[in-house]
Structure formats: structure tokens, C-alpha cells
Design an enzyme around this catalytic site. Structure first.
Site, PDB file in Angstrom:
ATOM      1  N   GLU A 155       0.842  -1.317  -0.027  1.00 31.86           N
ATOM      2  CA  GLU A 155      -0.050   0.007  -0.011  1.00 31.86           C
ATOM      3  C   GLU A 155       0.660   1.410   0.037  1.00 31.86           C
ATOM      4  OE1 GLU A 155      -2.817  -0.523   3.103  1.00 31.86           O
ATOM      5  OE2 GLU A 155      -3.571  -2.371   2.509  1.00 31.86           O
ATOM      6  N   GLU A 260      -6.372 -10.894  -1.080  1.00 33.89           N
ATOM      7  CA  GLU A 260      -7.261 -10.478  -0.038  1.00 33.89           C
ATOM      8  C   GLU A 260      -8.695 -10.511  -0.349  1.00 33.89           C
ATOM      9  OE1 GLU A 260      -5.657  -7.352   2.286  1.00 33.89           O
ATOM     10  OE2 GLU A 260      -3.733  -7.682   1.829  1.00 33.89           O
TER      11      GLU A 260
HETATM   12  O1  9MR Z   1      -7.854  -8.305   8.206  1.00 39.72           O
HETATM   13  C1  9MR Z   1      -6.947  -7.184   8.819  1.00 39.72           C
HETATM   14  C2  9MR Z   1      -7.693  -6.706  10.279  1.00 39.72           C
HETATM   15  O2  9MR Z   1      -7.939  -7.598  11.141  1.00 39.72           O
HETATM   16  C3  9MR Z   1      -6.807  -5.605  10.962  1.00 39.72           C
HETATM   17  O3  9MR Z   1      -7.381  -5.047  11.829  1.00 39.72           O
HETATM   18  C4  9MR Z   1      -6.336  -4.644  10.065  1.00 39.72           C
HETATM   19  C5  9MR Z   1      -5.504  -3.496  10.246  1.00 39.72           C
HETATM   20  O4  9MR Z   1      -5.006  -2.626   9.649  1.00 39.72           O
HETATM   21  O5  9MR Z   1      -5.796  -5.268   8.839  1.00 39.72           O
HETATM   22  C6  9MR Z   1      -6.562  -6.057   7.945  1.00 39.72           C
HETATM   23  O6  9MR Z   1      -5.947  -6.589   6.933  1.00 39.72           O
HETATM   24  C7  9MR Z   1      -5.560  -5.648   5.901  1.00 39.72           C
HETATM   25  C8  9MR Z   1      -4.200  -6.223   5.338  1.00 39.72           C
HETATM   26  O7  9MR Z   1      -3.484  -6.519   6.288  1.00 39.72           O
HETATM   27  C9  9MR Z   1      -3.866  -5.187   4.026  1.00 39.72           C
HETATM   28  N1  9MR Z   1      -4.810  -4.825   3.372  1.00 39.72           N
HETATM   29  C10 9MR Z   1      -5.933  -4.432   3.703  1.00 39.72           C
HETATM   30  C11 9MR Z   1      -6.661  -5.167   4.937  1.00 39.72           C
HETATM   31  C12 9MR Z   1      -7.853  -4.912   5.437  1.00 39.72           C
HETATM   32  O8  9MR Z   1      -7.956  -3.840   6.241  1.00 39.72           O
END
Ligand code: 9MR
Length: 371
Positions: A155, A260
Site C-alpha cells: 500500500e 485478499e
Molecule cells: O484483516 C486485517 C484486520 O484484522 C486488521 O485489523 C487490519 C489492520 O489494519 O488489517 C486487516 O488486513 C488488511 C491487510 O493487512 C492489508 N490490506 C487491507 C486489509 C484489510 O484492512
């Protein structure tokens, strides 16, 4: 007597074959159905890595052949203090993948979010350079030959395709991007290295992402693939943009992974004009229309959406390395709490009781009708 014997024979043949059909149905899985196409992955929570729920565990092992840690490999967990790493859960994650002969994806090395508090206090380029070198080298070397691919940078782009003003860009300028890929390749020359982002199938961000990949290559960085996160909706993005993305990224000579995948079926605050995200919508029933059960009509829409997406993936299977869902079942999805807390979303192929949904059948059927 003869007639009776024959009918008994016919009856037992029928019973046997219906048993076989039943057995075949039970034996069907995502990973087997798509085994000649691409890996089918899932993101695991800490509890799932620790095999706390036997039913969830057997579903994971049966359906998926690739894993990503949803959170535990992120900087704040794995490197909580300057001189302290915590590999307890990451070791378990690797052991889990190996035990089940799964493709293991590392998420993620350099990301502005979920940083440990000490990292946020890094004050200049010297310190930041030292951090990046030590962090990437330590983690990638530790799992050299065990992790199959890494999200090296996550990102780094804004929606318009420009570089996000992260702490890394701020301290090091855009060179941090190629440096991150060089450091990862030096620590494990054979592991596949990915750049990962969301909305990078949208035209402006995609153009920025393509320029970024070209820069990394031109600067001497090794980059093997792009991760399109695929946090999608029922109606967006269009199949056309997804297809253009597959074609344009793979024309750069890299693999494309959908890293994802989930499909939200709930209204988005942004759909309501002038809306500020969050608080304002919490507890508003209009924003949480299916608290108990997803109506059949929407269940069907979700199944159709998944089918059309997987049909496209199959068309380009030679360019796609992996399709990973962001979670095993609806009950664990991050989308129940984002962008509004406490909603009930239905974005995955298995419901919160671990039962396959219509969407699961539609993804499986695609392969059955094709072969
Ligand atoms: O699914 C993840 C969630 O449990 C966390 O709280 C969050 C924190 O930023 O991150 C989520 O996963 C993210 C991933 O690491 C990167 N792309 C976006 C995902 C959804 O937010």
C-alpha cells in the site's frame, strides 16, 4: 425368483452409485478443483494458526493450499521493540503451512500501517535506512527457503497513483521502494517478491502501480509479482478493469496474485452523499440491512459475482499465481467492523457456521462444467 434377484442387484447398484455421488460431493474442495489453475489461499487469524477450533481447522486443511497470516506477521507484532522480535506465532504459522504442505505467503515487510510505536518515532534517514535493512534482513533470512513469497511493500500508492506520504517516503524519498526489494532479494534470492495494494485494478492507481514496478526493475530491484488485494463489492470493480489489470501487469513479465479477496454485500457510507465515514453510521439499521440472515436474492447475486470473477481468473490462469480469500468464513471477516463497526457482512464462500454458501457452489461448479 430371477426377477427378485435382478431388482435386488439394480437396487444395490443404485444405492452404491448414490453413495459414490455423495462421497464425490464431500471430496470436492476448492484446492482440488483448481489444482491445475492456481493456488487457492486463505488468511488465518492467530486462533486458526494455533488450531483452536477443530472444525475450522479441518475446513482450512480440506479447502485451501495457500496461507497468509491476517495480522501476526505485521511489524507491530513481529518486531515490537527495536531490539526485540517475537517469532512465537510466526514460527507456528510456518509450521502449520509445512505440516499441511501449503504455499506460505509472508504479509508484510514494509507497510505504513500497524507499525510498532517505536518505528513511528524514527526521526531521520540514517535511522530509517538502518531499520529497513535490519528488519527485512532478519525476517526474510529467518524464513529463507520456508516462505514461498513475500509482500515486500504494501500500500505505497494513493488512489491517483502518486506515492503515499508515508513515514518511509518522508524519511528516504522514493528510493526506499527499490531498496526494500533489493534487501529482500539479498536475504533470500529464490523467494518470490510482490508489491501488494488495494484498488490497483482501478485505472489511475493501476497506472501508478505499473510505473512503480517499472522503476523498481529499472533501479535493479527484483520484483516477481503484483498483489491485487481485491476487497471488492457486488457491482465494483467491473470485470473489464480487472481483466485489463491482469493483462497490463502480466505484460511487465510478472505474476498476478489476488491476495485478499472478499466481496462486501453491505451499503458503503460513501454511497450516501456528503457522508463522513464511521461513528455517524454505527447502529443505523439502514447500514446493516441483514443482521440475521442474507436474503436468497443477495446470496444469489454474490454467487453470480463470484462465478463471473472466477470465470475471468480461469480465462487468465496462465498469468495468475494465487487467489487468496481474506478469511476462512464470514464470521471472522474484517468487513464486519469496517468501515462501520458491528455490522453483519457476508463476503466469503463459507458462512459463520462454516457451511458452504451458494457462492461456494458457483465457484466449484465452474470447474465441473468446464471439465
Ligand atoms: O484483516 C486485517 C484486520 O484484522 C486488521 O485489523 C487490519 C489492520 O489494519 O488489517 C486487516 O488486513 C488488511 C491487510 O493487512 C492489508 N490490506 C487491507 C486489509 C484489510 O484492512
Amino acid at each position: 425368483m430371477k426377477i427378485l434377484k435382478n431388482s435386488l442387484l439394480l437396487l444395490s447398484v443404485a444405492v452404491l452409485s448414490s453413495c459414490n455421488v455423495q462421497k464425490e460431493k464431500e471430496a470436492v474442495s476448492l484446492k482440488d478443483s483448481y489444482k491445475n489453475d492456481f493456488y487457492i489461499g486463505t488468511a488465518l487469524s492467530a486462533d486458526q494458526i494455533e488450531e483452536k477450533n477443530a472444525k475450522e481447522d479441518s475446513l482450512i486443511v480440506k479447502q485451501f493450499n495457500a496461507i497468509t497470516a491476517e495480522n501476526i506477521m505485521k511489524s507491530m507484532y513481529v518486531h515490537p521493540e527495536k531490539d526485540k522480535y517475537d517469532f512465537a506465532l510466526t514460527d507456528k504459522f510456518i509450521a502449520y503451512g509445512k505440516k499441511n504442505k501449503m504455499f506460505i505467503h509472508g504479509h508484510t515487510l514494509i507497510w505504513h500501517s500497524q507499525l510498532a510505536p517505536w518505528m513511528q518515532k524514527i526521526k531521520d534517514s540514517t535511522e530509517m535506512k538502518a531499520f529497513m535493512k535490519e528488519h527485512i534482513t532478519t525476517i526474510v533470512s529467518k524464513y529463507k527457503g520456508q516462505v514461498d513469497s513475500w509482500d515486500v511493500v504494501n500500500e505505497a500508492l494513493n488512489e491517483d497513483g502518486t506515492l503515499r506520504k508515508s513515514i518511509f517516503l518522508d524519511k528516504l524519498g522514493e528510493k526506499y521502494l527499490v531498496d526494500a526489494f533489493k534487501l529482500a532479494a539479498a536475504a533470500d534470492p529464490k523467494v518470490d517478491l510482490y508489491y501488494n495494494d488495494y484498488n490497483n485494478e482501478e485505472p489511475a492507481k493501476r497506472a501508478g502501480n505499473i510505473a512503480l514496478i517499472k522503476k523498481i526493475k529499472a533501479g535493479g530491484g527484483k520484483i516477481d509479482g503484483v498483489g491485487i488485494q481485491a476487497h471488492w463489492k457486488l457491482a465494483y470493480p467491473s470485470l473489464e478493469e480487472i481483466e485489463k489489470s491482469i493483462l497490463e501487469y502480466s505484460a511487465l513479465g510478472i505474476k498476478v496474485a489476488f491476495t485478499e479477496l472478499d466481496i462486501s454485500v453491505l451499503p458503503n457510507p460513501k454511497d450516501f452523499s456528503g457522508a463522513d465515514v464511521n461513528q455517524k453510521f454505527e447502529g443505523d439499521p439502514k447500514m446493516n440491512p441483514y443482521p440475521e440472515k442474507l436474503p436468497d436474492s443477495v446470496q444469489l447475486k454474490l454467487a453470480e459475482r463470484y462465478a463471473s470473477i472466477f470465470k475471468l481468473f480461469l480465462k487468465h490462469k496462465d498469468k495468475i499465481s494465487r487467489v487468496t480469500f481474506w478469511g476462512v468464513h464470514d464470521g471472522q471477516s474484517w468487513l464486519n467492523d469496517w468501515p462501520i463497526k458491528g455490522r453483519t457482512n457476508y463476503p466469503l464462500l463459507f458462512d459463520k457456521n462454516l457451511q458452504p454458501k451458494k457462492a461456494y457452489n458457483s465457484v466449484i461448479q465452474l470447474k465441473e462444467t468446464k471439465q
